[in-house]
Design a protein around this motif. Structure first.
Motif, short mmCIF file in Angstrom:
data_model
loop_
_atom_site.label_atom_id
_atom_site.label_comp_id
_atom_site.label_asym_id
_atom_site.label_seq_id
_atom_site.Cartn_x
_atom_site.Cartn_y
_atom_site.Cartn_z
N TRP A 14 0.84 -1.21 0.00
CA TRP A 14 0.00 0.00 0.00
C TRP A 14 0.87 1.25 0.00
N ASN A 15 1.91 1.27 0.83
CA ASN A 15 2.85 2.41 0.84
C ASN A 15 3.43 2.63 -0.54
N LYS A 33 0.81 4.01 -2.90
CA LYS A 33 0.49 5.39 -2.55
C LYS A 33 1.57 6.33 -3.10
N VAL A 37 0.97 9.03 -6.36
CA VAL A 37 1.12 10.48 -6.19
C VAL A 37 2.29 11.00 -7.02
N HIS A 40 6.79 9.82 3.62
CA HIS A 40 6.56 9.51 2.21
C HIS A 40 6.62 10.78 1.36
N THR A 73 8.60 1.02 1.88
CA THR A 73 7.96 0.58 0.65
C THR A 73 8.36 -0.88 0.42
#
Lengths: 518, 296
Positions: B86-87, B90, B94, B159, B244
């Motif tokens: 998920w990290n 994400k 972005v 992040h 990550t």
């Protein structure tokens, strides 16, 4: 091709559309907010004494303001964000790295001189000869401390010795000794951690801390600032002078006091690389291996890719699409996963490679401890990872070769081998060259493969910096900067600067060969 | 179809097929092996490609569900793989969106406008794109360390820092999009501007809708590159729950404690979507990759 001048210089009318006017004003406000935020950062960095960063953000804020207010720079507004990103995250770090390479920035020379000085001035030491003997007296659930130096006696208020937090306690001069029962040695040992956390403050402000199992001693400021920036070391009774050529406080005997601060050391890091035998030896070994690794990778991947591409272009072959998809699988799987898969497969004890070799030939090579085996393993894995790229490149280029060349060759009785080396290879090698240089440069800096597969191990013996026989220059730099206890950023930056020069050379050569049209 | 055929073409064809099949099986073997291992019992299981002792233990652990062994002991998942995935996603989404926005606007200017410093800028971008970020990691670390003192979401172990740092890799994408823009005839935009559209409007309403395919390609490319980014993430991220996938996955194969089986399940779980996405989009991705540089 037409070009617009982005309505440069033309008077701009108020837009008829309300929505558009609002968008314009929102944009202007956004830019203003951004500029103000950047100015705030500049101020913050400046006040913190970090002029490099202050300079970076003032350049950024200034150019932002100029580009978005001057009408003649309308076209530059489109490229500004990307160029700014490139500037802040590629070019600035590059220049900063070159800057660091001329300093002794490292984990021992990290903070600024003012911070080092204030850190030293906060240091205290225990005066041993002025120690107080400790006795504990039980007062219900609580305990009273009695401190006796022979000439002076102090008592504390009753304390809870279950509490092990660091706390400051005031103590008073004792008029008479407490009358209650004293604690035996065994219970004093039990209460040791609580006693160690106590900071006893005498009425004249001296702080006493535990110095031995039955002793407390006063804590004194160790350093005392003297004139022209020197410090006097009270404990060892010596004068420390700040040496601005090495970034340390130095005693008369030449002893350095850590921590130090970063100073400019000129070319010291570079001369160290080329003259210090403990660094030069491993450096040259890694340097040669880096070149060999990159060159062999390009040769192997090109050989495999080229042969496969020629096979796949043969019009008599069926099922090309399936072969092609299966053959580019190594390219589609994320590299960090496939490298780790190989790390498991080559494992000495339970890896599948050794199991197969064991059943076939009865050998179990030590892939991760023998330097030459580790190097060959890296080349095998990297060929697996890299040949699909060459395959795709060659397939594209072979498709552009006119078929009648092969017809003519067939008429003259040329076989497939002749075709391969007399027609295909000479025709694709020229357009391929710049891409091969790019591939060389990429593998020259193939950090991920080394970091995930071998970590640079096995180590080179006798090296004063962490250096491995499979390390590439990049992973060597990374280890000097981030893995070693010494964290020698200056030396790492010097090696990085040398690699920058090599890469710059390669990319200029590349640019010339590929004749990029702008 | 070649007109002149050698006599032994059938034998050669058979030989080519045999050679290709041998090679392909050699290449695909590690991947099949990992899938097989992910279904084997225990972390050091050996055996044939089709598991003899089938078990879903590793898969259950990879999905974050504690697994009960037949002897009644409960095994907890060793690492939060799904959180790492998920990290990664994400950060990748972005940063790809940001890269796409920056690259598109500047590619437009480079393709359609005349301005001072255009040629050196473009060439400079090509050169700087070849400098790996690993080499300036010390500087990047220092930059985000200092920035973090004033702007919390840009510090080490965020992040935000990783996303912002990835904007440096925009040059390659500018070249890709610029090439596509130049292949589109400018007369449509010219016509729109004759009718009173501003430069921005011509770009936004005429050129962009025509360029959806290349924008998709660049997005996927940037996405894949961000998912695979290792060096910067390894330095900028510290906490286990912030990692990550690229940085976290190696913990399965730490030197002293190799969890081969658990790793296999996690690798298939996280690698398969990326691999499938890559294969579906290969036609476009490969065009972009082989034109610009090497997969990073």
């Amino acid at each position: 091709m037409y070009t617009t001048n982005a309505s440069r210089g033309l008077p701009r009318h108020r837009s008829r559309h309300l929505a558009e006017r609002y968008t314009r004003w929102t944009l202007r406000c956004l830019i203003a907010v951004l500029v103000i935020a950047l100015l705030w950062l500049v101020l913050a960095f400046h006040l913190n004494g970090q002029w490099m960063f202050a300079l970076l953000f003032s350049v950024l804020g200034g150019s932002l303001a100029v580009v978005f207010t001057k009408r003649t720079l309308m076209s530059h507004r489109y490229i500004f964000p990307a160029v700014a990103g490139l500037g802040v995250f590629v070019i600035f770090p590059l220049l900063y790295t070159i800057g660091i390479s001329f300093s002794n920035y490292s984990s021992s020379n990290l903070l600024s001189e003012e911070r080092v000085r204030s850190q030293l001035l906060r240091q205290t030491y225990q005066e041993d000869d002025a120690a107080f003997d400790l006795a504990l007296y039980r007062e219900g659930d609580l305990t009273r401390l009695l401190l006796d130096s022979g000439t002076q006696q102090f008592v504390s208020s009753p304390l809870n010795l279950e509490n092990q937090e660091i706390r400051q306690i005031g103590i008073q001069a004792a008029d008479a000794l407490p009358t209650s029962e004293t604690l035996p040695m065994r219970e004093m040992i039990q209460a040791r951690s609580a006693l160690q956390a106590l900071r006893l403050i005498t009425p004249d402000g001296t702080e006493l801390r535990m110095a031995g199992i039955r002793q407390f001693a006063p804590m004194l400021d160790r350093y005392e600032p003297r004139e022209n920036g020197t410090l006097f070391d009270r404990r060892d009774d010596r004068l420390l002078t700040p040496d601005h050529t090495i970034g340390f406080f130095v005693a008369d005997t030449g002893e350095r006091i850590t921590p130090g601060w970063p100073v400019n050391v000129g070319f010291a890091n570079y001369t160290q690389i080329f003259t210090d035998p403990d660094i030069r030896g491993p450096f040259m070994q890694i340097f040669v291996w880096t070149f060999v690794f990159a060159a062999l990778t390009v040769v192997f991947t090109l050989a495999v890719g080229f042969v496969l591409a020629s096979l796949l272009q043969w019009d008599q072959l069926k099922g090309k699409a399936i072969y092609r998809t299966l053959l580019i699988l190594p390219y589609a799987v994320p590299a960090f996963i496939s490298i780790l898969i190989f790390k498991g497969m080559f494992n000495q004890h339970f890896g599948e490679v050794n199991m197969i070799l064991d059943t076939l030939f009865g050998v179990r090579p030590e892939w991760f401890t023998d330097p030459w085996l580790a190097r060959s393993m890296l080349l095998v894995v990297n060929t697996w990872l890299g040949y699909p790229y060459m395959l795709l490149l060659c397939m594209g280029l072979i498709q552009a070769i006119p078929q009648d060349l092969y017809e003519a060759s067939a008429v003259d009785g040329g076989g497939p081998i002749t075709n391969l080396f007399k027609i295909t290879l000479p025709l694709i090698i020229k357009p391929l060259t710049p891409l091969l240089i790019a591939a060389f440069a990429f593998n020259f800096n193939n950090f991920v493969l080394i970091a995930l597969l071998t970590g640079g191990n096995p180590d080179i013996l006798g090296a004063s910096t962490p250096a491995g026989t499979t390390d590439l220059l990049v992973s060597y730099t990374y280890r000097i900067a981030f893995q070693d206890a010494g964290q020698n950023f200056g030396l790492a930056a010097a090696i990085a600067t040398l690699i920058f020069l090599l890469v710059a050379g390669m990319s200029l050569l590349n640019l010339r060969l590929s004749k990029v049209k702008v | 179809m070649a007109m002149v055929q050698p006599r032994s073409v059938g034998a050669r064809r058979l030989g080519a097929h045999l050679a290709l099949i041998c090679f392909v099986s050699l290449i695909v073997f590690p991947l099949l092996l990992v899938i097989s291992i992910s279904f084997r019992e225990g972390n050091f299981a050996t055996g044939s490609l089709i598991p003899e002792r089938f078990s879903l233990e590793h898969w259950s652990l990879a999905l974050g569900i504690p697994w009960e062994r037949p002897d009644g002991s409960i095994v907890q998942p060793p690492f939060p793989v799904l959180l790492w995935l998920w990290n990664s996603i994400k950060v990748a989404v972005v940063s790809s969106v940001l890269i796409l926005m920056l690259a598109t606007t500047s590619a437009y200017a480079f393709a359609r406008m005349r301005f001072k410093g255009k040629e050196p800028l473009l060439k400079g971008m090509l050169i700087f794109q070849m400098f790996p970020a690993v080499l300036s990691l010390v500087a990047l670390y220092a930059l985000f360390d200092r920035l973090g003192q004033f702007v919390g979401w840009l510090g080490i172990n965020t992040h935000g820092a990783l996303i912002v740092a990835s904007l440096g890799a925009v040059a390659l994408h500018i070249w890709t999009i610029k090439g596509y823009f130049e292949s589109i005839d400018g007369s449509l935009e010219e016509a729109a501007m004759v009718d009173g559209a501003s430069t921005w409007q011509a770009f936004r309403y005429i050129l962009l809708p025509l360029s959806i395919p290349i924008l998709m390609v660049v997005f996927i490319l940037a996405f894949v590159m961000s998912i695979m980014e290792y060096p910067m993430a390894s330095v900028l991220l510290v906490d286990e729950h912030k990692l990550t996938l690229a940085v976290g996955a190696q913990q399965y194969l730490a030197d002293h404690n190799q969890r081969w089986g658990n790793f296999a399940a996690a690798a298939v779980l996280s690698g398969l979507p990326i691999t499938v996405a890559f294969l579906i989009c290969q036609r476009w991705i490969i065009g972009g990759l082989t034109a610009g540089g090497v997969k990073g």
